[in-house]
Scaffold this motif. Sequence first.
Motif, PDB file in Angstrom:
ATOM      1  N   CYS A 169       0.840  -1.192   0.000  1.00 49.67           N
ATOM      2  CA  CYS A 169       0.000   0.000   0.000  1.00 49.67           C
ATOM      3  C   CYS A 169       0.873   1.239   0.000  1.00 49.67           C
ATOM      4  N   ARG A 170       0.364   2.296  -0.613  1.00 52.15           N
ATOM      5  CA  ARG A 170       1.095   3.558  -0.707  1.00 52.15           C
ATOM      6  C   ARG A 170       0.110   4.706  -0.517  1.00 52.15           C
ATOM      7  N   LEU A 171       0.648   5.903  -0.276  1.00 49.98           N
ATOM      8  CA  LEU A 171      -0.201   7.081  -0.204  1.00 49.98           C
ATOM      9  C   LEU A 171       0.538   8.275  -0.774  1.00 49.98           C
ATOM     10  N   ALA A 172      -0.234   9.281  -1.185  1.00 49.19           N
ATOM     11  CA  ALA A 172       0.320  10.539  -1.672  1.00 49.19           C
ATOM     12  C   ALA A 172      -0.699  11.631  -1.396  1.00 49.19           C
ATOM     13  N   VAL A 173      -0.221  12.841  -1.120  1.00 51.21           N
ATOM     14  CA  VAL A 173      -1.089  13.983  -0.839  1.00 51.21           C
ATOM     15  C   VAL A 173      -1.051  14.921  -2.033  1.00 51.21           C
ATOM     16  N   GLY A 174      -2.228  15.241  -2.574  1.00 50.64           N
ATOM     17  CA  GLY A 174      -2.301  16.111  -3.734  1.00 50.64           C
ATOM     18  C   GLY A 174      -2.260  17.578  -3.363  1.00 50.64           C
ATOM     19  N   SER A 175      -1.983  18.434  -4.356  1.00 46.54           N
ATOM     20  CA  SER A 175      -1.988  19.875  -4.119  1.00 46.54           C
ATOM     21  C   SER A 175      -3.393  20.374  -3.793  1.00 46.54           C
ATOM     22  N   ASN A 176      -4.414  19.546  -4.103  1.00 48.44           N
ATOM     23  CA  ASN A 176      -5.793  19.887  -3.760  1.00 48.44           C
ATOM     24  C   ASN A 176      -6.147  19.495  -2.327  1.00 48.44           C
ATOM     25  N   GLY A 177      -5.174  18.944  -1.585  1.00 49.38           N
ATOM     26  CA  GLY A 177      -5.402  18.573  -0.194  1.00 49.38           C
ATOM     27  C   GLY A 177      -5.950  17.180   0.004  1.00 49.38           C
ATOM     28  N   LYS A 178      -6.330  16.498  -1.076  1.00 45.52           N
ATOM     29  CA  LYS A 178      -6.851  15.139  -0.950  1.00 45.52           C
ATOM     30  C   LYS A 178      -5.711  14.148  -0.706  1.00 45.52           C
ATOM     31  N   ILE A 179      -6.062  13.053  -0.042  1.00 41.60           N
ATOM     32  CA  ILE A 179      -5.097  11.996   0.243  1.00 41.60           C
ATOM     33  C   ILE A 179      -5.478  10.781  -0.592  1.00 41.60           C
ATOM     34  N   TYR A 180      -4.545  10.293  -1.387  1.00 43.28           N
ATOM     35  CA  TYR A 180      -4.798   9.150  -2.261  1.00 43.28           C
ATOM     36  C   TYR A 180      -4.062   7.934  -1.714  1.00 43.28           C
ATOM     37  N   VAL A 181      -4.776   6.802  -1.648  1.00 44.38           N
ATOM     38  CA  VAL A 181      -4.230   5.577  -1.075  1.00 44.38           C
ATOM     39  C   VAL A 181      -4.485   4.431  -2.042  1.00 44.38           C
ATOM     40  N   VAL A 182      -3.485   3.585  -2.244  1.00 51.15           N
ATOM     41  CA  VAL A 182      -3.668   2.390  -3.053  1.00 51.15           C
ATOM     42  C   VAL A 182      -3.370   1.169  -2.186  1.00 51.15           C
ATOM     43  N   GLY A 183      -4.217   0.145  -2.294  1.00 51.88           N
ATOM     44  CA  GLY A 183      -4.044  -1.086  -1.530  1.00 51.88           C
ATOM     45  C   GLY A 183      -4.465  -2.282  -2.361  1.00 51.88           C
ATOM     46  N   ASN A 184      -4.522  -3.451  -1.744  1.00 49.35           N
ATOM     47  CA  ASN A 184      -4.862  -4.683  -2.448  1.00 49.35           C
ATOM     48  C   ASN A 184      -6.271  -5.142  -2.109  1.00 49.35           C
ATOM     49  N   GLU A 185      -6.921  -5.751  -3.080  1.00 50.23           N
ATOM     50  CA  GLU A 185      -8.217  -6.387  -2.872  1.00 50.23           C
ATOM     51  C   GLU A 185      -8.062  -7.887  -3.103  1.00 50.23           C
ATOM     52  N   HIS A 186      -8.866  -8.683  -2.403  1.00 47.78           N
ATOM     53  CA  HIS A 186      -8.763 -10.137  -2.517  1.00 47.78           C
ATOM     54  C   HIS A 186     -10.097 -10.706  -2.980  1.00 47.78           C
ATOM     55  N   ASP A 187     -10.070 -11.361  -4.116  1.00 50.15           N
ATOM     56  CA  ASP A 187     -11.254 -12.018  -4.662  1.00 50.15           C
ATOM     57  C   ASP A 187     -10.964 -13.515  -4.749  1.00 50.15           C
ATOM     58  N   PRO A 188     -11.609 -14.337  -3.902  1.00 53.43           N
ATOM     59  CA  PRO A 188     -11.324 -15.778  -3.901  1.00 53.43           C
ATOM     60  C   PRO A 188     -11.536 -16.437  -5.257  1.00 53.43           C
ATOM     61  N   SER A 189     -12.378 -15.834  -6.100  1.00 51.08           N
ATOM     62  CA  SER A 189     -12.685 -16.453  -7.383  1.00 51.08           C
ATOM     63  C   SER A 189     -11.744 -16.018  -8.503  1.00 51.08           C
ATOM     64  N   GLY A 190     -10.822 -15.116  -8.208  1.00 48.35           N
ATOM     65  CA  GLY A 190      -9.942 -14.625  -9.260  1.00 48.35           C
ATOM     66  C   GLY A 190      -8.615 -14.153  -8.706  1.00 48.35           C
TER      67      GLY A 190
END
Length: 642
Positions: free
Chosen positions: A101-122
Motif C-alpha cells: 500500500c502507498r499514499l500521496a497527498v495532492g496539491s488539492n489537499g486530498k489523500i490518495y491511497v492504493v491497496g490490495n483487494e482479494h477475490d477468492p474467485s480470481g
Amino acid sequence: MKKKWMLRRVYEFFGGGGTCALMLLSLFFASTALAKNGDVRETFLGADLEQSAYISLGADGTVYILNQNATSQKGLLQAFSSTGDYLWKKKTASVDGPAACRLAVGSNGKIYVVGNEHDPSGPPTGNLQAFKADKSPEPLWSNNTTLYEGSLALGTGNSIYVYGWNTVIQPRTFSIEYFEDKATRKGSATFGGWAAGAFLDMSGNIYVGATHGYGSKAQCFNSTLGGKWNHDSLGLSFLIDGAMGAANSIHLIGKSDAKDLSTLITLNATGDKDETSSFDVTEEGQVLTGHSSFVVGNNENATFFVTGIVNNGTSTELFLKAFSSQGQEAWSNSTMGGSTLVLGKDKTLYCLSPEVNGTVWAIDSLTGEYQWSVTLTNNAVLLEDAVALDKDGTLYVVGDNGTARILYAIETASKGLADSPWPKVFNNNRNTSRRLVAEPSPEQPEGVKPPRVMSSTKDEKTKADLEKEYGSKDFTPYTELFSFKAEVTPDKISIFQFETDNLPAGKVSNLNCLKLVGKTRKYAKQYASNDNAAQAQDGDWWLVHGNGTYIGFNESLTAGTTYLVKLAIKDNGPYDEDTTNGTITDPFVLGKTAGGSGSGSGSSSGNDGSSGCSLNPGATFGLEWLLLAGVGLPWMRRRFRK
C-alpha cells in the motif's frame, strides 16, 4: 534543580527585578528551548501494526502515515500535527504483504491511497481511494485497479498513476494505469518483468526502467501512457534502483552484464545513452544488493550518492560513495551505509540504515564528513520506506521494535529537501530523488544547443532580506530567489525553466520578475506574448502550465498550483552576471512591487518595478550616486578654476 538554581542566581544578580533581569530570563528560556540537530521527538503509532509503513506530508506540515492493521488486515491511515498531536485515523482498503500500500497527498489537499483487494474467485487486484484530510471515515471515491502491490504518484492536473504487478496478464508483468480524479481508469501501459524505477517529469512524461528476462530496458511514455521511446539494451542484467537528474535524464543502477560489479547507466531525455555519465560504482567482485538506493544532487563535483549493502561473494558490507557528474569518485565511507538516502537543502545527506541498530547518519554531501547521528530508542528498527523531510527541517522516520511502532521526528537544519521533488512512483513519492532547480527548456532557439546547468539553488528571501542585500525597496517576493550557472552556446539566447507553487491567486499581470545583479542594480524583465522559442528576446519571461500550455498576460493563476517559469537569457547580455564567454549566471525572483504595475507584455518602464531596467534606489552610494557624481564633476571643475 540545576536550572532552578541558575534562574535564581540570574534574578538575584539584578536585584530581583528590572528590565535587564526580565530580558535575561526571557533569553534563558528561549535558549533552553532551542532545538538542535539530532533532537528527537517520539509519537506512539500503535501496537497492532505490521508490514511496511509510508509517510506523506501535507502543505501545512500535517504528517500522514499509512500502516496495516494486523488484526483487521485493513490499511490504517493516521494524521498527526507537526508538533506530534494526534488528529484522526481512518480505515482504507484491505492490504496484504510487504510494499502492498502507498499514499500521496495532492496539491488539492486530498489523500490518495492504493491497496490490495482479494477475490477468492480470481487473481488479486488493487484498489485506489481518495480521502478528505479530516475525520470523515468514508472515502470520497474508490476505484478498482488490475494491479497488485501497487504504488502511486500524482502528475499534473488531476492525473494519478498507479504502478505494480498486473495479475490479469500471464505471466505476471509490471504495468502502469492512469486515472483522473473522480474518474475511472483512462489508460494503461505494460512492460515486461520487474521494474526498478518509474519517474514523472514536469511535463507529465513517465520514464521506466525494468528488468526483463536476462536483461534490462528503459521506456518513456507521455502523460496519457502513449509510448515515446524504448531503449532495449542497457547492459544491465538486473536493476535495483533509479533516479531522475537534470534535463529529464534518468539514471539506473544494476548488475553489469559484462562484469561482476554494479554499474550506473545514464540516458538522456530522448533515450540515448550518455557515456560520460555512465560508470561503474563498485569494484570487481562487489555487487549491490536489492536494499540499495541513490539520489542525484546539484553539485557537479558530488552529483550521485549511492548507498546499500555490497555482496563480496563470501560476506556483505556497508557501502556509501559519492561521484561527480562524470563518474569520478568524490568520496567514500566504509563505516556508514544503509538502504535509503535523503538530500537536504543545506547539502546535508541523510543515510538511513536499518542494518545498523536503526541509525540515521547526517553527512556533509560535498566532503563525506560525518556531522551527527541518531540511533532509534526502544530497540526499534528503521522501516526503510517510511521517511520524509519537511520544509521546517524535521526528518520523519518510523521504527518498529516488534511490539509497537513509533514515529520519530528528528530536528535538522536542512529546512526541506534539496531543490524540488520528482515524484518517484516505485518508491512511493519518498521525495528523496532530486533534480536541479534550473532546467533547460525542451525548446531552444534555432542553432542553440541545450544548456548544461552546472549548479542551481533556490533560497527563501523575505522583503527585508532583499532590501538589505540588494536594496530593492517595496518589493514583496512570492517565490524563492532562484540562482543558477550554466554552460550555453556563446553569445546566443538560451531558455531555462523553473518550477514553483508559491504564486498567489490573481492575474499574471500583477507579477514582476526581478533580476538582481551584484548589490547595486536590478532589472525587471518583460513578459513574453507567446511560448515560441524562436521569438524569445533577451530578458523575456513567461509562465506555462505543467502540460506546457502558455499562460497569457491577463490570465488568472490559482494559489498552490505548480507552474513553470520560463526565462530567456543571452550570453554576455545585460541579464547575464557572468562575463565568461559561454557561461550564464542569473539570480532572479518573482514578486510584486508596491504601487507599481506588473511586468507588461513588451512594455518598458523605470523604477516602479515593471518591465525594463531600473536602477536600485535603496543601495547606499550605488551606481545612481556614481552617475550623479559624474554629472556634477564638470561643474565643480569650472567652479574651482575661477
